[in-house]
Design an enzyme around this catalytic site. Structure first.
Site, PDB file in Angstrom:
ATOM      1  N   THR A 126      16.952  27.002  25.604  1.00 16.07           N
ATOM      2  CA  THR A 126      18.195  27.074  26.350  1.00 16.07           C
ATOM      3  C   THR A 126      18.824  25.691  26.396  1.00 16.07           C
ATOM      4  O   THR A 126      18.216  24.699  25.988  1.00 16.07           O
ATOM      5  CB  THR A 126      17.991  27.641  27.767  1.00 16.07           C
TER       6      THR A 126
ATOM      7  N   GLY B 173      14.110  30.633  33.833  1.00 14.25           N
ATOM      8  CA  GLY B 173      12.829  30.307  33.225  1.00 14.25           C
ATOM      9  C   GLY B 173      11.916  29.689  34.262  1.00 14.25           C
ATOM     10  O   GLY B 173      12.299  28.714  34.916  1.00 14.25           O
TER      11      GLY B 173
ATOM     12  N   LEU C 162      16.508  28.223  37.563  1.00 15.75           N
ATOM     13  CA  LEU C 162      17.636  28.936  36.969  1.00 15.75           C
ATOM     14  C   LEU C 162      18.809  28.010  36.729  1.00 15.75           C
ATOM     15  O   LEU C 162      18.908  26.929  37.321  1.00 15.75           O
ATOM     16  CB  LEU C 162      18.094  30.075  37.885  1.00 15.75           C
TER      17      LEU C 162
ATOM     18  N   CYS D 123      18.062  31.665  24.199  1.00 13.51           N
ATOM     19  CA  CYS D 123      16.920  32.469  24.659  1.00 13.51           C
ATOM     20  C   CYS D 123      16.316  33.297  23.531  1.00 13.51           C
ATOM     21  O   CYS D 123      15.657  34.313  23.772  1.00 13.51           O
ATOM     22  CB  CYS D 123      17.313  33.351  25.839  1.00 13.51           C
TER      23      CYS D 123
END
Length: 226
Positions: free
Chosen positions: A78, A151, A164, A181
Site C-alpha cells: 500500500t 493492515g 488504517l 493491496c
C-alpha cells in the site's frame, strides 16, 4: 488482567514511516497488563509498505522513485503520503472493555465501520468487500474504487499495532505505480476526487473520535508529539 485506563490519542504530525514503525514495535514490546492503549494519528511522507508475504511484483513502473519498507502487518503493498489520515491502534484486545473483549475479526469490522461512518458524514457511501480488507465506494461513477486501507498486526498476547489509512486529499499518482493491496487495476481515490473536500485535521479528529465510539472505549485528552 487489570481493567484498562482510557486510551491516549497522540498526534504525531508529519513523521517518517521507519521511525514510527520502530516506535510501534518498541511500545508493544514494552507494554504490560497496565499499559494504556493508544491511538497514534500521523501523516507520512511518500512511502510504500509491504505486508508479511507481500509480492514485490506488485510494485510497478514508477514505484522505484518512492522508498519501500517491509513491515510485519498483514496484507500486500500500500501507499502512504501527504493528505492521508493514518491512525495506528496500539491496543490490548484481551482486556475487558464495556463491550467485552474483542476478537481480531470483530476488531477489523469495527475499524471499517468507523471509516464508513466518517465517510457518511461527508455524504459518501462506503462499503466492505468480502475478502478484501478496507473500504470501497458503494455507488456512483467511482463504485468499487478503494478509499481506505487496513493492515494490522495482532500478536499472540492480543496486543495490536499498525492500523488504517483514509485518503483525504492526496497526489493519487503513486497508487497507479502499484497493484494496491495486490489487486491489479484497482482504482484508488480520495475524498476530494469524489466531491468531498475536507481539511485533513478535521478528518483526523473525526476518525479518531469514531474509532473510540465504535470500539466502546473512553478517550483521554489528546497528547501532541511533533
Amino acid at each position: 488482567m487489570t481493567s484498562p485506563t482510557s486510551p491516549e490519542i497522540r498526534h504525531l504530525g508529519l513523521a517518517d514511516y521507519d521511525s514510527t514503525f520502530a516506535a510501534m514495535r518498541a511500545f508493544t514490546d514494552a507494554r504490560t497488563a497496565d499499559t494504556r492503549d493508544e491511538l497514534w494519528i500521523v501523516e507520512h511522507p511518500p512511502v510504500y509498505t509491504l505486508g508479511l508475504g507481500a509480492d514485490r511484483g506488485h510494485l510497478l513502473a514508477g514505484a522505484s522513485t518512492i522508498p519501500v519498507v517491509q513491515t510485519d502487518r498483514g496484507g500486500e503493498v500500500t501507499y502512504h503520503g501527504p493528505g492521508q489520515v493514518v491512525i495506528y491502534l496500539l491496543m490490548d484486545l484481551r482486556r475487558n472493555k464495556p463491550g467485552g473483549k474483542l476478537y481480531a475479526r470483530q476488531f477489523v469490522n469495527k475499524i471499517e465501520q468507523a471509516v464508513i461512518n466518517v465517510l457518511a458524514a461527508y455524504n459518501l457511501d462506503g462499503e466492505r468487500v468480502a475478502g478484501a480488507p478496507g473500504i470501497y465506494m458503494a455507488g456512483g461513477p467511482k463504485k468499487g474504487a478503494k478509499i481506505a486501507a487496513l493492515g494490522l498486526k495482532v500478536r499472540g498476547n492480543g496486543c495490536t499495532y499498525h492500523g488504517l489509512s483514509l485518503n483525504v486529499a492526496m497526489d493519487l499518482a503513486p497508487f497507479s505505480w502499484i497493484n494496491p493491496c495486490g489487486y491489479a487495476g484497482l482504482e484508488t481515490i480520495d475524498m476530494r476526487s469524489v466531491g468531498a473536500p475536507a481539511q485533513l485535521s478535521d478528518v483526523q479528529r473525526q476518525l479518531a473520535e469514531e474509532l473510540v465510539k465504535v470500539l466502546h472505549i473512553d478517550a483521554a485528552e489528546p497528547a501532541t508529539t511533533e
